[in-house]
Motif scaffolding. Structure first.
Motif, mmCIF file in Angstrom:
data_model
loop_
_atom_site.group_PDB
_atom_site.id
_atom_site.type_symbol
_atom_site.label_atom_id
_atom_site.label_comp_id
_atom_site.label_asym_id
_atom_site.label_seq_id
_atom_site.Cartn_x
_atom_site.Cartn_y
_atom_site.Cartn_z
ATOM 1 N N GLN A 1 41.388 -4.281 41.098
ATOM 2 C CA GLN A 1 42.269 -3.587 39.873
ATOM 3 C C GLN A 1 41.019 -3.146 38.938
ATOM 4 O O GLN A 1 40.148 -3.910 38.690
ATOM 5 N N LEU B 1 41.903 4.684 32.593
ATOM 6 C CA LEU B 1 42.379 4.695 34.230
ATOM 7 C C LEU B 1 42.734 3.171 34.370
ATOM 8 O O LEU B 1 41.945 2.355 34.404
ATOM 9 N N TYR C 1 40.311 11.145 36.597
ATOM 10 C CA TYR C 1 41.386 10.138 36.330
ATOM 11 C C TYR C 1 42.854 10.886 36.706
ATOM 12 O O TYR C 1 43.745 10.386 37.029
ATOM 13 N N THR D 1 43.637 11.343 40.139
ATOM 14 C CA THR D 1 44.057 10.122 40.843
ATOM 15 C C THR D 1 45.533 9.718 40.545
ATOM 16 O O THR D 1 46.136 9.165 41.253
ATOM 17 N N SER D 2 46.075 10.309 39.179
ATOM 18 C CA SER D 2 47.322 9.393 38.596
ATOM 19 C C SER D 2 48.158 10.595 38.915
ATOM 20 O O SER D 2 49.317 10.654 38.453
ATOM 21 N N SER E 1 47.516 4.566 40.507
ATOM 22 C CA SER E 1 46.727 4.943 39.329
ATOM 23 C C SER E 1 47.533 5.606 37.857
ATOM 24 O O SER E 1 48.315 6.296 38.359
ATOM 25 N N SER F 1 43.659 1.413 37.818
ATOM 26 C CA SER F 1 43.796 1.442 39.059
ATOM 27 C C SER F 1 44.042 0.363 39.879
ATOM 28 O O SER F 1 43.352 -0.744 39.796
ATOM 29 N N ASN G 1 44.635 -1.261 43.539
ATOM 30 C CA ASN G 1 44.474 -1.002 45.311
ATOM 31 C C ASN G 1 44.522 -2.201 46.159
ATOM 32 O O ASN G 1 43.892 -3.231 45.733
#
Length: 448
Positions: A65, A119, A79, A82-83, A307, A121, A123
């Motif tokens: 995280q 950001l 960023y 990614t989102s 994200s 994120s 995963n």
């Protein structure tokens, strides 16, 4: 008087409230002995190390995280990608002017000087080794073998402490018997002293006769006190072994011990030999482990996450996955792998030699102890006759002294001979018991 005191002390020990039997002491030493406890914890550590080594082949699942904020142009653009929220405006298309013929000279502010962005994120990544050249399997086997070694060490400690407990019980029993004999001798000397005093009063003995017998009585009293101190020390040692206070024991352990175990059985049950053989097996596994360094390492991973500029915001719309494989194969490291393999091979040859040496050493040790045992058995049989004879001779010379046919010096000499025979018998009996207990340790007898 002294014989009565000694007898009372023996009875107090024999029937004391805290008296302990040998069977109970063996159970206590297995449960309470500090060295055995430490060996048990070593065994538990090796079990956990085996579990760690076994878990390696299942891969790992990690949750990551991130919470970031940046106004760096590259980061902000990354960023947004990614989102999945990047737009043409991020490239500076707002500043594009169709009337300006030199489009390439435009420096877009939206791209180079973006506003700061967050950001968040989330995963989840799973990685697993697919092929390691046998490295993981060898680690697991070595950990299992080391666990077995720790079990053998714990059993070896247990056998050792049980033998020491038994040795203490038998030594205490022999010592009590020895104290009884010394008490009888002290009683006889006291009677002899009374006779010497009576004969001196009647003019049939000299003052020096009384002094000689008093000196001898003091010598016997010294031996009695010495034996009582040794008895106290044995109780202290037994208390140390059991990790609790022991003041007396119950049971008779004066009967001669016997051990009739074939040599082959002793060798098969001996834990020192098993440990050497297990160490050889570990060294052989280490050779295979070093060989795996020459083979490729292949792994796989799967990652899934999402994200956004806000935490857990519209997770499914911004999610993404990645899958992949990786192969790593070391082709050159200055010859370190080759040297490591050769070192492992030499270590395996050394371990094999030590295993053979351990077996040969135990065989020699057994034969030496068996020879000593036969020697002590012959010596004990001879000393028992000597004790009986010397006591008879002493009593005979006591009678001759009363008849003025022998001097007090001759009586004291015969009494010294009887005392010496008693001391030698006790030493021989203790020595034979020590040999028996040493053989029991070798044969790992009475572990359960």
């Amino acid at each position: 008087m002294k014989i009565i005191v000694i007898m009372c002390a023996l009875l107090a020990y024999a029937f004391g409230a805290s008296a302990l039997s040998l069977d109970a002491a063996i159970e206590k030493v297995k449960q309470n002995n500090l060295e055995i406890d430490a060996a048990k914890m070593d065994e538990q550590i090796k079990e956990l190390e085996y579990q760690i080594a076994s878990s390696t082949g299942y891969g790992s699942l990690d949750h990551n995280q991130y919470a970031l904020r940046s106004n760096d142009a590259l980061n902000v653009f990354g960023y947004k990608l990614t989102s999945r929220e990047a737009s043409f405006a991020d490239f500076g298309f707002i500043q594009y002017d169709s009337t300006n013929p030199n489009v390439t000279s435009i420096i877009p502010d939206d791209l180079n000087y973006p506003q700061a962005r967050n950001l968040f994120s989330t995963n989840v990544t799973y990685t697993i080794p697919l092929y390691t050249g046998g490295k993981i399997e060898q680690y697991r086997k070595m950990a299992q073998a080391l666990k077995a070694l720790s079990t053998l060490s714990r059993e070896e400690h247990t056998v050792q402490k049980i033998a020491e407990v038994k040795k203490s019980f038998y030594a205490l029993s022999l010592l009590k018997n020895h104290l009884y004999r010394l008490g009888l001798i002290a009683h006889n000397i006291e009677k002899l002293e009374q006779r010497a005093v009576a004969m001196h009063e009647e003019g049939y003995a000299k003052k020096v006769d009384i002094l000689e017998v008093q000196t001898k009585r003091a010598d016997v009293e010294r031996l009695v006190e010495q034996a009582k101190v040794n008895e106290t020390l044995l109780y202290h040692y037994l208390s140390f072994l059991l990790n609790e206070n022991v003041e007396s024991i119950i049971g008779n352990y004066e009967a001669e011990l016997h051990l009739d175990i074939p040599l082959e059985t002793m060798l098969n049950e001996n834990r020192a030999i098993k440990k050497a053989e297990q160490s050889e097996a570990v060294s052989k596994m280490n050779v295979s482990l070093q060989e795996s360094n020459f083979l490729p390492q292949i792994g796989a991973f799967v990652q899934y996450g999402s994200s956004d500029d806000r935490l857990m915001n519209d997770f499914s719309s911004h999610d993404a996955y990645t899958v992949g494989l990786q192969m790593k194969w070391n082709l050159f490291n200055g010859g370190a792998d080759k040297a490591g393999l050769e070192k492992a091979r030499v270590g395996n040859l050394k371990a094999a030699s030590e295993a053979r040496l351990a077996k040969e050493t135990i065989v020699w040790h057994i034969r030496r102890l068996q020879t000593q045992m036969h020697m002590y058995e012959y010596e004990i049989a001879s000393l028992k006759k000597e004790v009986e004879l010397s006591q008879t001779v002493y009593e005979n010379y006591t009678g001759r002294y009363e008849q003025k046919l022998a001097s007090m010096s001759e009586v004291i000499v015969k009494q010294s001979d009887a005392l010496r025979a008693v001391m030698k018998l006790q030493e021989a009996q203790n020595a034979r018991n020590d040999v028996i207990f040493e053989l029991e340790k070798i044969a790992a007898k009475e572990l359960q």
